[in-house]
Write a protein that holds these residues in place. Structure first.
Motif, PDB file in Angstrom:
ATOM      1  N   SER A   1       0.822  -1.203   0.000  1.00 42.20           N
ATOM      2  CA  SER A   1       0.000   0.000   0.000  1.00 42.20           C
ATOM      3  C   SER A   1       0.859   1.259   0.000  1.00 42.20           C
ATOM      4  O   SER A   1       0.497   2.272  -0.588  1.00 42.20           O
ATOM      5  CB  SER A   1      -0.995  -0.015   1.156  1.00 42.20           C
ATOM      6  OG  SER A   1      -0.390   0.417   2.332  1.00 42.20           O
TER       7      SER A   1
ATOM      8  N   TYR B   1       2.060   1.669  -3.613  1.00 40.54           N
ATOM      9  CA  TYR B   1       0.943   2.111  -4.445  1.00 40.54           C
ATOM     10  C   TYR B   1       0.644   3.589  -4.212  1.00 40.54           C
ATOM     11  O   TYR B   1       0.500   4.365  -5.157  1.00 40.54           O
ATOM     12  CB  TYR B   1      -0.294   1.267  -4.130  1.00 40.54           C
ATOM     13  CG  TYR B   1      -1.463   1.607  -5.003  1.00 40.54           C
ATOM     14  CD1 TYR B   1      -1.451   1.278  -6.358  1.00 40.54           C
ATOM     15  CD2 TYR B   1      -2.563   2.281  -4.491  1.00 40.54           C
ATOM     16  CE1 TYR B   1      -2.507   1.613  -7.169  1.00 40.54           C
ATOM     17  CE2 TYR B   1      -3.629   2.614  -5.308  1.00 40.54           C
ATOM     18  CZ  TYR B   1      -3.596   2.275  -6.642  1.00 40.54           C
ATOM     19  OH  TYR B   1      -4.637   2.622  -7.449  1.00 40.54           O
ATOM     20  N   THR B   2       0.584   3.991  -2.941  1.00 41.55           N
ATOM     21  CA  THR B   2       0.332   5.390  -2.619  1.00 41.55           C
ATOM     22  C   THR B   2       1.389   6.289  -3.251  1.00 41.55           C
ATOM     23  O   THR B   2       1.074   7.319  -3.850  1.00 41.55           O
ATOM     24  CB  THR B   2       0.332   5.589  -1.091  1.00 41.55           C
ATOM     25  OG1 THR B   2      -0.516   4.609  -0.509  1.00 41.55           O
ATOM     26  CG2 THR B   2      -0.170   6.959  -0.718  1.00 41.55           C
TER      27      THR B   2
ATOM     28  N   MET C   1       0.825   6.664  -6.999  1.00 35.35           N
ATOM     29  CA  MET C   1      -0.278   7.564  -7.310  1.00 35.35           C
ATOM     30  C   MET C   1       0.132   9.022  -7.117  1.00 35.35           C
ATOM     31  O   MET C   1      -0.258   9.897  -7.873  1.00 35.35           O
ATOM     32  CB  MET C   1      -1.509   7.253  -6.445  1.00 35.35           C
ATOM     33  CG  MET C   1      -2.195   5.929  -6.729  1.00 35.35           C
ATOM     34  SD  MET C   1      -2.364   5.528  -8.467  1.00 35.35           S
ATOM     35  CE  MET C   1      -3.615   6.658  -8.943  1.00 35.35           C
TER      36      MET C   1
END
Lengths: 269, 298
Positions: free
Chosen positions: A5, A8-9, A12
């Motif tokens: 996570s 992924y963060t 983004m």
């Protein structure tokens, strides 16, 4: 799981900020290009501050946003007070629906619907053009109002209704009870509403585009006409300044704190 | 006592009248009447005589285009444009949801401080002027732009992106992504962590928790996010002009084009059809979802 996570963060964030980073970088380009960097220079910033049209547009935007946000905050707060006191379910439903219209309607519809009305009325009175600062102001107040109402209304409904009653029992006139008791209770909602209205007005392009007239240009409209021609790093210099102003405002006012529930109701722009 | 009560009631009525009337008047004059003007313009000609010509033109106007095989074919101009807008907007919304859902979840599950920072970071691009953001993408995606430069360094490409429907989708996703995150995040942040633990304790695996607890509870956030991305993307006219190089007309372009050409009546007709379709879609969505909600996620 944690690492996934995090990665992924981060990805983004790269996606969100890469274009902005590029824009910041090329605002310092010496050459005219927006994709080939030929050397560091501040000349586009100098150009920007010599650009009268842009400076006027900045001033216009601020005047418009201040006026529109103050008017819509006063009128919207009053409306929220009235709406919260409606006993009839039916009337309440009508008010809610009408308030929702500018938020769910695409901006382009809000824009051209107002424009058509202004043009029609203008030609009815034989005016060559009825579009001006005032038509734009009306349009801005119209799309800002729902944001103010939707910020203030929940605060009124969370408030204990016996508070103003108690104040009146203790001898306050209803008006005094409102200013002494109710207003302080709902102040956070009013402030968030004001800030939201201000930023919506500042940033609006589509509705302003259709209701502009008589040479009154706001910054987004000025940017639009800049991008119609070949764009130089001057526009990126402008964007860089906007970026740092926003950053400073966010850091100072810590808006996200209050904005979290309001953000859910934000639309496009 | 009773006289005092009557006075209070009367006072209450005065308050209601005074506070509601300016806004009511404003809403009628500047929200409702303008919408009637769209209908009025849509159903009249230049001399303001009644006509259904404009609406008919939307459905019947044709033009010639070349298809993929290079043959000239006749198409219904505005139906094609409408279909394209819907398609690109739906694709962009789906991508925003797929990218945004895990991100919103990751943010909502992190510490209080990190949440605040992340939400601020996501909001910053949203507050930048969207024309400039879109223009930046145009320079990035150009054939000689930064994206192809990076690909070249990796020994790949160049790929032609600008002026394709894909470029328009990239622009829509980038511009409206924060609108998807915000409602998703605010629903998920309110979700009770104990619920998720309970589901796990009762034997759900990670996928089960997602499917049976998290997803149902976040439905209102999904609906609100989808609406907030879909509506601006379906009606945009700037993104398609810049990133689609003006080759892929969207419904917003059609309206703006008619406005610039001073064809207000036909512009109104296009807007009218779009409004009716959107209203119908929203009514349908409310009908479909209204019943299935649980109160939990309020």
């Amino acid at each position: 799981m944690k690492t996934v996570s995090r990665v992924y963060t981060a990805l983004m964030l790269v996606f969100l900020f890469a274009p902005i980073a590029i824009l910041l970088f090329f605002s310092f380009n010496e050459g005219k290009s927006l994709s080939v960097f030929s050397g560091f220079s501040l000349k586009w910033y100098q150009e920007l501050f010599r650009d009268r049209d842009t400076l006027t547009a900045v001033k216009n935007t601020l005047v418009l946003a201040c006026t529109a946000s103050v008017v819509s905050t006063v009128m919207g707060t009053a409306a929220a007070v009235g709406i919260s006191r409606l006993r009839s379910k039916h009337l309440r439903g009508v008010m809610d629906t009408v308030t929702n219209i500018p938020m769910v309607n695409p901006d382009i519809i809000t824009g051209i619907s107002l424009m058509m009305m202004f043009v029609f009325i203008g030609s009815f009175f034989g005016m060559r053009t009825s579009l001006s600062f005032y038509t734009m102001l009306i349009a801005h107040i119209t799309f800002c109002l729902p944001y103010v109402i939707l910020q203030v209304l929940p605060k009124l409904e969370q408030m204990d209704p016996s508070l103003p009653e108690a104040a009146m029992d203790l001898g306050c006139t209803p008006l005094r009870a409102f200013f002494k008791v109710e207003l302080p209770e709902i102040m956070p909602g009013i402030v968030t509403g004001l800030i939201m209205a201000f930023t919506m007005s500042l940033d609006d392009f589509v509705i302003s585009y259709f209701t502009q007239g008589n040479g009154f240009q706001t910054l987004p409209i000025r940017i639009y006409s800049m991008t119609k021609k070949t764009v130089t790093p001057k526009m990126y210099a402008l964007a860089t300044i906007i970026f740092f102003v926003i950053l400073a405002l966010l850091l100072v006012s810590n808006i996200p704190d209050r904005e979290q529930d309001g953000a859910a109701k934000r639309k496009n722009k | 006592m009773s006289r005092g009560l009557t006075r209070l009631r009367r006072g209450e009525r005065t308050v209601k009248a005074l506070t509601l009337s300016p806004y009511s008047l404003w809403a009628v004059l500047f929200i409702l009447v303008p919408l009637l003007f769209i209908a009025y313009y849509a159903f009249t000609d230049n001399g303001f005589n009644f006509t259904t010509e404009n609406i008919a033109r939307f459905f019947t106007a044709t033009s010639n285009v070349t298809n993929d095989a290079g043959e000239a074919v006749q198409v219904r101009t505005y139906l094609l444009i409408f279909w394209r807008s819907l398609k690109l907007a739906l694709i962009s919304t789906a991508i925003c949801l797929l990218l945004g859902y895990p991100l919103a979840y990751a943010i909502a599950r992190s510490g209080a401080r990190a949440q605040k920072t992340m939400i601020t970071l996501i909001m910053i691009p949203m507050w930048m002027n969207f024309l400039i953001r879109t223009y930046a993408w145009m320079t990035i995606l150009q054939d000689t732009g930064i994206f192809n430069g990076l690909l070249g360094m990796l020994g790949l490409g160049p790929v032609h992106i600008i002026g394709t429907e894909g470029a328009i989708v990239i622009g829509m996703v980038y511009d409206y992504f924060p609108y998807m995150i915000m409602p998703l995040y605010s629903i998920m942040a309110k979700m009770d962590g104990a619920l998720l633990e309970a589901a796990r304790d009762l034997g759900c695996n990670a996928l089960g928790v997602l499917r049976r607890v998290i997803l149902p509870l976040s439905v209102p956030g999904i609906i609100s996010g989808v609406t907030m991305v879909l509506i601006p993307s379906i009606s945009t006219f700037y993104i398609s002009q810049k990133l689609g190089s003006g080759k892929f007309f969207l419904i917003g372009d059609a309206i703006e084009g008619q406005y610039v050409a001073n064809n207000l009546h036909f512009a109104a007709a296009i807007a009218f059809v779009m409004m009716v379709v959107l209203l119908a879609a929203m009514a349908l969505m409310r009908r479909l979802t209204g019943r299935r909600f649980y109160g939990g996620a309020k």
